[in-house]
Design an enzyme around this catalytic site. Structure first.
Site, PDB file in Angstrom:
ATOM      1  N   HIS A   1      -5.226  15.476  31.013  1.00 18.43           N
ATOM      2  CA  HIS A   1      -5.862  14.289  31.609  1.00 18.43           C
ATOM      3  C   HIS A   1      -5.018  13.032  31.400  1.00 18.43           C
ATOM      4  CE1 HIS A   1      -9.398  16.684  32.487  1.00 18.43           C
ATOM      5  NE2 HIS A   1      -9.292  17.179  31.271  1.00 18.43           N
TER       6      HIS A   1
ATOM      7  N   ARG B   1       0.786   2.348  -6.318  1.00 16.20           N
ATOM      8  CA  ARG B   1       0.077   1.255  -5.656  1.00 16.20           C
ATOM      9  C   ARG B   1       0.998   0.378  -4.817  1.00 16.20           C
ATOM     10  NH1 ARG B   1      -4.839   0.525  -8.452  1.00 16.20           N
ATOM     11  NH2 ARG B   1      -4.981  -1.603  -7.687  1.00 16.20           N
TER      12      ARG B   1
ATOM     13  N   GLU C   1      -5.446  15.489  10.714  1.00 21.61           N
ATOM     14  CA  GLU C   1      -4.832  15.386   9.390  1.00 21.61           C
ATOM     15  C   GLU C   1      -3.393  15.903   9.402  1.00 21.61           C
ATOM     16  OE1 GLU C   1      -4.110  14.730   5.328  1.00 21.61           O
ATOM     17  OE2 GLU C   1      -5.315  13.775   6.893  1.00 21.61           O
TER      18      GLU C   1
ATOM     19  N   GLU D   1       3.264  10.152   8.155  1.00 24.06           N
ATOM     20  CA  GLU D   1       3.353   9.241   7.003  1.00 24.06           C
ATOM     21  C   GLU D   1       4.546   9.514   6.108  1.00 24.06           C
ATOM     22  OE1 GLU D   1       0.181   9.186   4.116  1.00 24.06           O
ATOM     23  OE2 GLU D   1      -0.503  11.159   4.758  1.00 24.06           O
TER      24      GLU D   1
ATOM     25  N   TRP E   1       3.142  -4.055  -3.051  1.00 27.85           N
ATOM     26  CA  TRP E   1       3.030  -3.577  -1.678  1.00 27.85           C
ATOM     27  C   TRP E   1       2.835  -4.844  -0.853  1.00 27.85           C
ATOM     28  CZ3 TRP E   1      -0.242  -3.696   2.598  1.00 27.85           C
ATOM     29  CH2 TRP E   1       0.089  -2.799   3.623  1.00 27.85           C
TER      30      TRP E   1
ATOM     31  N   CYS F   1      -1.170  -3.921  -5.029  1.00 29.93           N
ATOM     32  CA  CYS F   1      -0.065  -3.880  -5.978  1.00 29.93           C
ATOM     33  C   CYS F   1      -0.593  -3.365  -7.304  1.00 29.93           C
ATOM     34  CB  CYS F   1       0.486  -5.289  -6.155  1.00 29.93           C
ATOM     35  SG  CYS F   1       0.859  -6.088  -4.603  1.00 29.93           S
TER      36      CYS F   1
ATOM     37  N   LYS G   1      -0.100  13.721   8.215  1.00 30.03           N
ATOM     38  CA  LYS G   1       0.835  14.179   7.176  1.00 30.03           C
ATOM     39  C   LYS G   1       2.282  14.033   7.649  1.00 30.03           C
ATOM     40  CE  LYS G   1      -0.887  13.877   4.265  1.00 30.03           C
ATOM     41  NZ  LYS G   1      -2.260  13.500   4.199  1.00 30.03           N
TER      42      LYS G   1
ATOM     43  N   ASN H   1      -2.525  -9.020  -7.763  1.00 32.74           N
ATOM     44  CA  ASN H   1      -2.846  -7.911  -6.865  1.00 32.74           C
ATOM     45  C   ASN H   1      -3.986  -8.391  -5.978  1.00 32.74           C
ATOM     46  OD1 ASN H   1      -3.570  -5.559  -5.553  1.00 32.74           O
ATOM     47  ND2 ASN H   1      -4.798  -4.801  -7.271  1.00 32.74           N
ATOM     48  N   GLY H   2      -3.837  -8.266  -4.672  1.00 31.14           N
ATOM     49  CA  GLY H   2      -4.907  -8.720  -3.775  1.00 31.14           C
ATOM     50  C   GLY H   2      -4.371  -9.654  -2.708  1.00 31.14           C
TER      51      GLY H   2
ATOM     52  N   LYS I   1      -0.459   4.542  -2.482  1.00 32.88           N
ATOM     53  CA  LYS I   1      -1.463   5.591  -2.687  1.00 32.88           C
ATOM     54  C   LYS I   1      -2.883   5.063  -2.634  1.00 32.88           C
ATOM     55  CE  LYS I   1      -2.775   9.752  -3.725  1.00 32.88           C
ATOM     56  NZ  LYS I   1      -2.628  10.795  -2.699  1.00 32.88           N
TER      57      LYS I   1
HETATM   58  C1  AGP Z   1      -3.261  10.006   2.914  1.00 27.90           C
HETATM   59  O1  AGP Z   1      -2.207  10.838   2.741  1.00 27.90           O
HETATM   60  C2  AGP Z   1      -3.023   8.610   2.650  1.00 27.90           C
HETATM   61  N1  AGP Z   1      -2.564   8.397   1.370  1.00 27.90           N
HETATM   62  C3  AGP Z   1      -4.183   7.690   3.023  1.00 27.90           C
HETATM   63  O2  AGP Z   1      -4.501   7.879   4.364  1.00 27.90           O
HETATM   64  C4  AGP Z   1      -5.459   7.869   2.195  1.00 27.90           C
HETATM   65  O3  AGP Z   1      -6.089   9.041   2.533  1.00 27.90           O
HETATM   66  C5  AGP Z   1      -6.401   6.692   2.468  1.00 27.90           C
HETATM   67  O4  AGP Z   1      -5.742   5.522   2.082  1.00 27.90           O
HETATM   68  C6  AGP Z   1      -7.714   6.834   1.723  1.00 27.90           C
HETATM   69  O5  AGP Z   1      -7.500   6.818   0.355  1.00 27.90           O
HETATM   70  P1  AGP Z   1      -8.683   7.223  -0.639  1.00 27.90           P
HETATM   71  O6  AGP Z   1      -9.046   8.655  -0.356  1.00 27.90           O
HETATM   72  O7  AGP Z   1      -8.083   7.028  -1.995  1.00 27.90           O
HETATM   73  O8  AGP Z   1      -9.821   6.300  -0.378  1.00 27.90           O
END
Ligand code: AGP
Length: 599
Positions: free
Chosen positions: A497, A27, A474, A481, A74, A2, A478, A98-99, A594
């Protein structure tokens, strides 16, 4: 994970607190809330959903007061409801957190409280209050309660009998305090508040923040002094610069930030990393890379090209697994940590674990003020600038740039490439490859048209061979998510397989083809999928698949070795288009944040 922010001073608290919450929304945005001391009474307003909901409620509430705390959530413990939103209050205590308090059940049992919410935080609040009622001293309460907590936390706590004061304490989660707006503030992220000077709290530190100043104490309540720091750059609230979304703005910035990152680490035409000795790269007999999500995927690309250019193989680890893997390291080992935010809890824990074993820790990090920059032995900054959208785009591409330069440095110091060869490749990176990463208007029209065709697709399989299969991981993340389309990344040759049983009419098959050597093999696998009814998109090198009935996204690749720089912006843009067509928010996808600051 958070975001928390607090202010006490001579000015109104709300503008600082809500301004901070907007900058902290990356966050978490499940719910948000504030507590403001108004005329001796603490008023709390909290709302589920995005910050706009809270702002509308505050418009009605018209809170006035010069001391306040705020939170954007979050959800970890307890579903997304207004009752579970922060701030939480029990008796004379109000706090934001936060935590995760892992032992929250036993903490709750230490008090006599009827809990309203299902959160760990309210249990912590109850313990703070129980101890405060007993001793009537805020500092003593904070230090005693924290001795009971197991887990990670950053708290801002206000006590009824200590007006205009809040306490800030951390263990494992980032927290800074400092001067701001004619008073004193606290925040999860130094970049989210307009600090004059600030202090980084370390684990166990407690700050007592009053209108007249901040005093610092250690975990036992003993006064300590802290070093004042000055923000590296002036505060600027996140700005979309006229773009409809941060994600689109950040994708548009790719050619520029790619060049910035390359220019930052190429000196006299060769890779150069300030503060990182060549010996580190010379002695790397095995690549060991750790990261999460997109950062982990960047590591997979690095391992692939390292095998190609240096013959050095590698172990690429997901941090949350590596953390408890029991891997043994020693002082001759070096580990590369990739992290955009520099605050990802699992990656930070791995950095500490490796340092404790004497290994050299090299961070590839984007946020210069982050904990990872502070804790790694060596740091290679990616110059992507601030990345606000949850889905990482420009940061991923700049991570690839830094990793390619690491591999070229290894090739040079290990002699698998000559100086001229490395100089030539660096030159290509700076010129041709930056150009390859730029999307033309035609590219955008093509990709958007294809996205419209696949917008109702329920499942998507990303397939490729060699470097393309690594890129599929990747590309699939994308799409998942932000558009909520179920997708999987799969090496093309592996489909038959088992997984090919899932391919029927209406299932999307997104193939990436850039590797000339593997072209015919890849086409064979795509045809197998198409034969079962799969609808095929091919993101491929110009000239490939011309005779095929696929939805083509051709891209210019000036050198196959650098194909990821042309491919990544295009699969990112495809995911963006799918999300927009489905009328979803690409910047703040559900259930995500993020920066993942909890385990
Ligand atoms: C990627 O689009 C995501 N936001 C997530 O997978 C991110 O890459 C992951 O949480 C790692 O974050 P960081 O690079 O800030 O450590």
């Amino acid at each position: 994970m958070c975001g928390i922010v607090g202010y006490t001073g001579k000015n109104e608290a709300l503008p600082v607190v809500t301004g901070g919450l907007f900058a902290l929304e990356y966050r978490g945005y499940d719910s948000s809330g504030v507590a403001v001391l108004c005329g001796g009474k603490t008023e709390i307003v909290k709302k589920t959903g995005k910050l706009e909901n809270l702002m509308a409620a505050l418009e009605k509430a018209q809170l006035k007061g010069t001391c306040g705390i705020g939170h954007t959530r979050w959800a970890t413990h307890g579903e997304v409801t207004e009752t579970n939103a922060h701030p939480h209050t029990v008796g004379k205590t109000v706090l934001v957190h936060n935590g995760i308090i892992e032992n929250y059940v036993s903490v709750g049992k230490m008090t006599n409280t009827d809990f309203k919410s299902t959160t760990d935080t309210e249990r912590a609040c109850a313990l703070f209050n129980e101890l405060y009622e007993r001793c009537g001293d805020g500092l003593q309460t904070i230090t005693s309660a924290c001795r009971e907590f197991v887990g990670s936390y950053a708290f801002l706590v206000m006590f009824k009998d200590e007006p205009d004061i809040f306490y800030a304490v951390r263990n494992g989660c980032p927290l800074v305090v400092g001067t701001a707006d004619g008073g004193f503030a606290a925040c999860s992220d130094v970049a989210a508040c307009d600090f004059g000077e600030y202090y980084k709290l370390s684990d166990g530190d407690v700050a007592k923040v009053t209108k007249d100043g901040i005093s610092f104490f250690d975990k036992d309540g003993v006064a300590i002094s802290k070093e004042a720091l000055t923000p590296k750059k002036s505060f600027s609230a996140p700005d979309k610069c006229g773009f409809p979304h941060y994600m689109l703005k950040e994708m548009e910035e790719i050619p520029t930030v790619l060049k910035n990152t390359l220019e930052a680490h190429i000196k006299d035409g060769l890779p150069y990393f300030e503060g990182v000795e060549d010996e580190i790269f010379k002695n790397m007999n095995r690549l060991c890379i750790v990261g999460c999500g997109t950062a982990y995927h960047a590591g997979l690309v690095c391992e692939h090209i390292s095998r190609q250019l240096t013959g050095i193989e590698g172990d690429i680890y997901i941090a949350s697994e590596y953390r408890y893997s029991g891997h043994k390291l020693n002082k001759d080992d070096a580990v590369i940590f990739i992290t955009q935010s520099g605050e990802t809890a699992d990656t930070l824990a791995c950095i500490r674990m490796c340092r404790a074993q004497g290994a050299y820790t090299l961070g590839v990090v984007n946020v210069p003020t982050s904990t990872a920059v502070e804790e790694c032995d060596g740091v290679i900054l990616t110059h992507a600038g601030s990345e606000i959208a949850v889905a990482s785009t420009k940061a991923y591409v700049t991570q690839l740039a830094a990793l390619y330069l690491i591999v070229l440095k290894m090739s040079l110091v290990k002699g698998t490439l000559t100086e001229d060869e490395v100089r030539g490749l660096c030159g290509e990176l700076l010129n041709d490859v930056c150009a390859d990463s730029k999307l033309s208007d035609t590219d955008k029209i093509t990709i958007n048209r294809i996205a419209e065709k696949y917008a109702d697709c329920r499942d998507m399989f990303y397939i490729g061979r060699g470097i393309d299969s690594v890129l599929c991981s990747e590309a699939s993340l994308k799409l998942k998510e932000i558009s909520y389309v179920h997708s999987e990344a799969y090496p093309s040759g592996e489909l038959k397989h088992g997984t090919i049983s899932l391919i029927t009419e209406g299932v999307g098959v997104f193939a990436i083809l850039t590797d000339e050597r593997l072209y015919l093999k890849s086409i064979g696998n795509i045809e197998e999928a198409a034969a079962r009814g799969g609808s095929v998109i091919a993101l491929c090198k110009e000239g490939f698949c011309k005779d095929k009935n696929y939805d083509l996204i051709p891209c210019r690749i000036s050198n196959d070795l650098f194909a990821p720089f042309a491919v990544a912006p295009r699969f990112q843009y495809f995911a963006y288009c799918m999300t927009i067509i489905k009328n979803l928010d690409p910047d703040k996808p559900r259930n995500l944040a993020k920066s993942v600051t909890v385990e």
